[in-house]
Design an enzyme around this catalytic site. Structure first.
Site, PDB file in Angstrom:
ATOM      1  N   LYS A 239       0.844  -1.203   0.000  1.00 12.70           N
ATOM      2  CA  LYS A 239       0.000   0.000   0.000  1.00 12.70           C
ATOM      3  C   LYS A 239       0.879   1.251   0.000  1.00 12.70           C
ATOM      4  CE  LYS A 239      -3.879  -2.450   2.051  1.00 12.70           C
ATOM      5  NZ  LYS A 239      -4.809  -2.717   3.167  1.00 12.70           N
TER       6      LYS A 239
ATOM      7  N   GLN B 120      -4.930  -1.699   9.297  1.00 16.61           N
ATOM      8  CA  GLN B 120      -4.849  -3.021   8.688  1.00 16.61           C
ATOM      9  C   GLN B 120      -5.454  -4.063   9.630  1.00 16.61           C
ATOM     10  OE1 GLN B 120      -3.804  -3.477   5.547  1.00 16.61           O
ATOM     11  NE2 GLN B 120      -4.199  -5.653   5.643  1.00 16.61           N
TER      12      GLN B 120
ATOM     13  N   ASP C  54     -11.260   2.537   3.427  1.00 18.79           N
ATOM     14  CA  ASP C  54     -11.597   1.103   3.329  1.00 18.79           C
ATOM     15  C   ASP C  54     -13.106   0.900   3.168  1.00 18.79           C
ATOM     16  OD1 ASP C  54      -9.380  -0.663   3.444  1.00 18.79           O
ATOM     17  OD2 ASP C  54      -9.088  -0.244   5.580  1.00 18.79           O
TER      18      ASP C  54
HETATM   19  N1  GUN Z   1      -7.310  -6.953   5.850  1.00 12.22           N
HETATM   20  C1  GUN Z   1      -7.634  -7.694   4.776  1.00 12.22           C
HETATM   21  N2  GUN Z   1      -8.100  -6.908   3.791  1.00 12.22           N
HETATM   22  C2  GUN Z   1      -8.062  -5.641   4.233  1.00 12.22           C
HETATM   23  C3  GUN Z   1      -8.411  -4.386   3.676  1.00 12.22           C
HETATM   24  O1  GUN Z   1      -8.861  -4.260   2.526  1.00 12.22           O
HETATM   25  N3  GUN Z   1      -8.223  -3.317   4.478  1.00 12.22           N
HETATM   26  C4  GUN Z   1      -7.735  -3.414   5.735  1.00 12.22           C
HETATM   27  N4  GUN Z   1      -7.606  -2.306   6.460  1.00 12.22           N
HETATM   28  N5  GUN Z   1      -7.416  -4.559   6.295  1.00 12.22           N
HETATM   29  C5  GUN Z   1      -7.571  -5.672   5.547  1.00 12.22           C
END
Ligand code: GUN
Length: 274
Positions: free
Chosen positions: A43, A87, A110
């Protein structure tokens, strides 16, 4: 395809940069889950590529709920931070829902906050969750129309399964969401024109569960018996039967990150009234 999306974001971002606005994404990582570390690094790399500022907050697994919430509060207030993501999963003992709820819905790139989830449900939203939205973008790019199709999603998580079903429904798909209590799973999956696997079990979807010519989307990220990365779908056998299939790695994952860049750009634009 993910590179194209990121290039488009980078291009649009130039207009913001020219106005003196640099979109900022805060990435919170608690504990030391190795998979989460890889996702967070990817990211951050994507932010660099499109010209955003990313700020990482790597906190120890011993972080308390109060500490985490006060960090989120601080980031909510910061003008230079347009998107906040924490996350998931969080280490045991931390309340994910409370953290998601603490993130300002305007910075919730998100789209996990209940306010944004509700808006998606009624089809009036600013942000879509990154994985399902990335999948819809792939379908669009390949002219795969969900309209009137049997769409089967395996998995009912808030991150993927539930919103995935909703987005397919928005496109007039006939949606079935299956999960661990579903009876006759193969009977249902073998009728799917579009099959999305988001279970978290290595090679769970086998060729006998897939209809001839189906479109198969693999959201899984697992390790097989030899420790090699693999999806929820038995790729080698299923690929002979379906019309399209996404690989793991290199399929849904990069599209998820590209969508996060789109969402962060949108957050920066909205917060600057652009
Ligand atoms: N854990 C698995 N997929 C995601 C996501 O798209 N965003 C976040 N913040 N955590 C995750």
């Amino acid at each position: 395809m993910s590179a194209q999306v990121k290039e488009q974001v980078a291009k649009e971002n130039k207009e913001l940069l020219a106005k003196g606005i640099t979109p900022g994404l805060a990435v919170i990582l608690v504990g030391n889950d190795p998979a989460s570390r890889v996702y967070v690094n990817n990211k951050k790399k994507a932010c660099e590529f499109v010209g955003f500022k990313s700020e990482e907050f790597a906190l120890p697994a011993t972080t308390t709920q109060e500490e985490l919430l006060s960090l989120v509060e601080e980031l909510n207030e910061r003008r230079d931070i347009n998107g906040i993501l924490c996350q998931l999963p969080l280490p045991k003992g931390l309340d994910e829902n409370a953290v998601i709820e603490a993130i300002s819905p305007l910075k919730d790139v998100d789209a996990f906050h209940k306010q944004n989830v509700g808006r998606i449900m009624i089809g009036d939203y600013d942000f879509l969750p990154c994985t399902p939205a990335g999948i819809m973008e792939m379908l669009r790019a390949y002219d795969i129309d969900a309209d009137g199709k049997n769409c089967v999603v395996i998995g009912r998580s808030n991150i993927v399964g539930k919103p995935m079903g909703m987005l397919l429904l928005h496109e007039n798909g006939t949606v079935t969401i299956c999960h661990s209590h579903t009876k006759n799973l193969s009977e249902i999956t073998s009728k799917a024109d579009i099959l999305v696997a988001a279970i978290g079990k290595a090679k769970f979807v086998t060729a006998d569960m897939v209809k001839d010519g189906a479109v198969v989307i693999d959201v899984g990220m697992n390790r097989d018996e030899n420790g090699k990365l693999c999806g929820d779908v038995d790729f080698e056998n299923v690929k002979e039967k379906c019309s399209y299939i996404t690989p793991v790695p290199g399929g849904v994952g990069p599209m998820t990150i590209a969508t996060l860049m789109k969402n962060t750009l949108k957050a920066a634009k909205l917060q600057n009234n652009l």
